[in-house]
Design a protein around this motif. Structure first.
Motif, PDB file in Angstrom:
ATOM      1  N   ALA A  58     -52.646 -27.096   0.896  1.00 49.03           N
ATOM      2  CA  ALA A  58     -52.819 -26.921  -0.548  1.00 49.03           C
ATOM      3  C   ALA A  58     -52.011 -27.959  -1.328  1.00 49.03           C
ATOM      4  N   TRP A  59     -50.793 -28.243  -0.865  1.00 56.20           N
ATOM      5  CA  TRP A  59     -49.944 -29.237  -1.547  1.00 56.20           C
ATOM      6  C   TRP A  59     -50.565 -30.637  -1.486  1.00 56.20           C
ATOM      7  N   VAL A 118     -40.977 -34.349  -5.311  1.00 52.40           N
ATOM      8  CA  VAL A 118     -40.858 -33.811  -6.671  1.00 52.40           C
ATOM      9  C   VAL A 118     -42.244 -33.706  -7.300  1.00 52.40           C
ATOM     10  N   PRO A 119     -42.606 -32.547  -7.890  1.00 50.41           N
ATOM     11  CA  PRO A 119     -43.893 -32.429  -8.591  1.00 50.41           C
ATOM     12  C   PRO A 119     -43.906 -33.286  -9.852  1.00 50.41           C
ATOM     13  N   GLU A 129     -48.994 -29.257 -10.009  1.00 52.66           N
ATOM     14  CA  GLU A 129     -48.062 -29.341  -8.891  1.00 52.66           C
ATOM     15  C   GLU A 129     -46.847 -28.444  -9.119  1.00 52.66           C
ATOM     16  N   ILE A 130     -46.389 -28.383 -10.379  1.00 56.58           N
ATOM     17  CA  ILE A 130     -45.268 -27.487 -10.686  1.00 56.58           C
ATOM     18  C   ILE A 130     -45.660 -26.030 -10.455  1.00 56.58           C
ATOM     19  N   ALA A 131     -46.884 -25.674 -10.889  1.00 58.19           N
ATOM     20  CA  ALA A 131     -47.346 -24.300 -10.707  1.00 58.19           C
ATOM     21  C   ALA A 131     -47.405 -23.941  -9.225  1.00 58.19           C
ATOM     22  N   LEU A 132     -47.929 -24.861  -8.405  1.00 59.08           N
ATOM     23  CA  LEU A 132     -47.989 -24.595  -6.967  1.00 59.08           C
ATOM     24  C   LEU A 132     -46.590 -24.521  -6.378  1.00 59.08           C
ATOM     25  N   ASN A 133     -45.702 -25.368  -6.847  1.00 56.56           N
ATOM     26  CA  ASN A 133     -44.326 -25.349  -6.364  1.00 56.56           C
ATOM     27  C   ASN A 133     -43.655 -24.024  -6.687  1.00 56.56           C
ATOM     28  N   ASP A 151     -52.227 -33.511 -15.820  1.00 57.66           N
ATOM     29  CA  ASP A 151     -52.107 -33.614 -17.269  1.00 57.66           C
ATOM     30  C   ASP A 151     -51.095 -34.681 -17.683  1.00 57.66           C
ATOM     31  N   THR A 152     -50.501 -35.361 -16.702  1.00 60.41           N
ATOM     32  CA  THR A 152     -49.547 -36.434 -17.002  1.00 60.41           C
ATOM     33  C   THR A 152     -50.031 -37.792 -16.511  1.00 60.41           C
ATOM     34  N   GLY A 153     -51.158 -37.779 -15.791  1.00 62.36           N
ATOM     35  CA  GLY A 153     -51.646 -39.018 -15.213  1.00 62.36           C
ATOM     36  C   GLY A 153     -50.924 -39.412 -13.930  1.00 62.36           C
ATOM     37  N   LEU A 154     -50.043 -38.552 -13.449  1.00 58.36           N
ATOM     38  CA  LEU A 154     -49.282 -38.835 -12.231  1.00 58.36           C
ATOM     39  C   LEU A 154     -49.573 -37.779 -11.168  1.00 58.36           C
ATOM     40  N   ARG A 155     -49.414 -38.193  -9.937  1.00 59.78           N
ATOM     41  CA  ARG A 155     -49.505 -37.284  -8.796  1.00 59.78           C
ATOM     42  C   ARG A 155     -48.378 -37.613  -7.833  1.00 59.78           C
ATOM     43  N   TRP A 156     -47.925 -36.614  -7.111  1.00 60.67           N
ATOM     44  CA  TRP A 156     -46.770 -36.845  -6.244  1.00 60.67           C
ATOM     45  C   TRP A 156     -47.085 -37.829  -5.121  1.00 60.67           C
ATOM     46  N   VAL A 157     -48.364 -37.934  -4.730  1.00 63.38           N
ATOM     47  CA  VAL A 157     -48.716 -38.862  -3.648  1.00 63.38           C
ATOM     48  C   VAL A 157     -48.644 -40.318  -4.105  1.00 63.38           C
TER      49      VAL A 157
END
Length: 263
Positions: A14-15, A73-74, A79-83, A25-31
């Motif tokens: 899932a992560w 880091v999300p 990603e924060i919600a899943l974290n 919503d920020t245009g960024l992803r942790w990957v």
């Protein structure tokens, strides 16, 4: 352990899915964050070997379950919600695991203490009655062996059955004993003719006897008041010239489904 690994695997998948193709919503992803150290052959997560990607996600999942955290880091709300969700799941899972382990340890400690008390009381009894050492050793050894064996549960051990009505308890006992009744043609006929009668026979005239190794079911010259049928295991039936009308000692192995009684 298998459940923990499977839960960590699902969270890892899932992560990775949220980071690789989820909304942002920020245009960024942790990957998309650069990897460290910079001397590695790749600079982005998705350029790494699949094994590295999976183990990194798995490490993050294990960190959430164990509440130890992770270096990843999300970078957006999803990603924060899943974290947060994984952290709460880890908190609940960890609390439940600690409770289960504590209960198991308490149960083990209570059973161990009960065993020690029984053995201590036995030794005191043998000592106070000045039992010869040879007999005392055999008694203690047999008791220790039998305490180590998990006994089968009988109807008397199930306190909840006392809450059941007498009629329903009679039906329950009959259904438990019915397969053994039906091995004998006469009882099969009685069951077909009058089921209520056989339920009454089961409740009033039939009992279950649990034997351990080296137990005596009955002794020589005892009055034959009941008959037994073997439903599990094997019983050794011995006839001696001193107590039975035989010339030589006879030993028979009584298997499951056979009947026997005092002779």
């Amino acid at each position: 352990l298998v459940c923990v690994l499977w839960l960590a695997h699902l969270l890892a998948c899932a992560w990775f899915a949220v980071g690789n193709g989820g909304p942002s919503d920020t245009g960024l992803r942790w990957v998309d964050l650069p990897l460290t150290p910079s001397g590695m052959a790749f600079t982005e997560f998705l350029q790494a070997w699949p094994s590295y990607q999976y183990l990194s996600c798995f490490h993050w999942a294990v960190g959430q379950i164990s509440l130890s955290g992770s270096s990843i880091v999300p970078t957006n709300s999803w990603e924060i919600a899943l974290n947060v969700g994984a952290t709460m799941l880890g908190f609940l899972f960890g609390s439940m695991l600690v409770s289960m382990l504590s209960a198991a340890m308490m149960d083990y400690q209570m059973r161990r203490n009960d065993k020690l008390v029984k053995l201590r009381t036995l030794r005191r009894y043998l000592r106070e009655n000045e039992v010869p050492t040879t007999i005392a050793v055999h008694v203690q050894k047999q008791v220790e062996q039998r305490l180590a064996i998990k006994n089968s549960i009988t109807e008397r051990d199930v306190e909840a059955l006392q809450l059941v009505s007498a009629t329903l308890r009679s039906q329950l006992r009959f259904e438990i004993q019915r397969p053994h009744f039906e091995k004998l043609p006469l009882f099969r006929l009685f069951i077909k003719m009058d089921r209520k009668l056989m339920q009454r026979v089961s409740a009033e005239a039939v009992d279950i006897v649990l034997l351990r190794s080296k137990d005596d079911l009955f002794s020589p010259s005892a009055a034959a008041t009941v008959a037994y049928v073997v439903v599990s295991g094997t019983i050794t039936y011995t006839q001696s010239p001193n107590t039975s009308p035989v010339v030589d000692e006879s030993v028979y192995e009584v298997d499951v489904g056979n009947w026997l009684a005092e002779a």
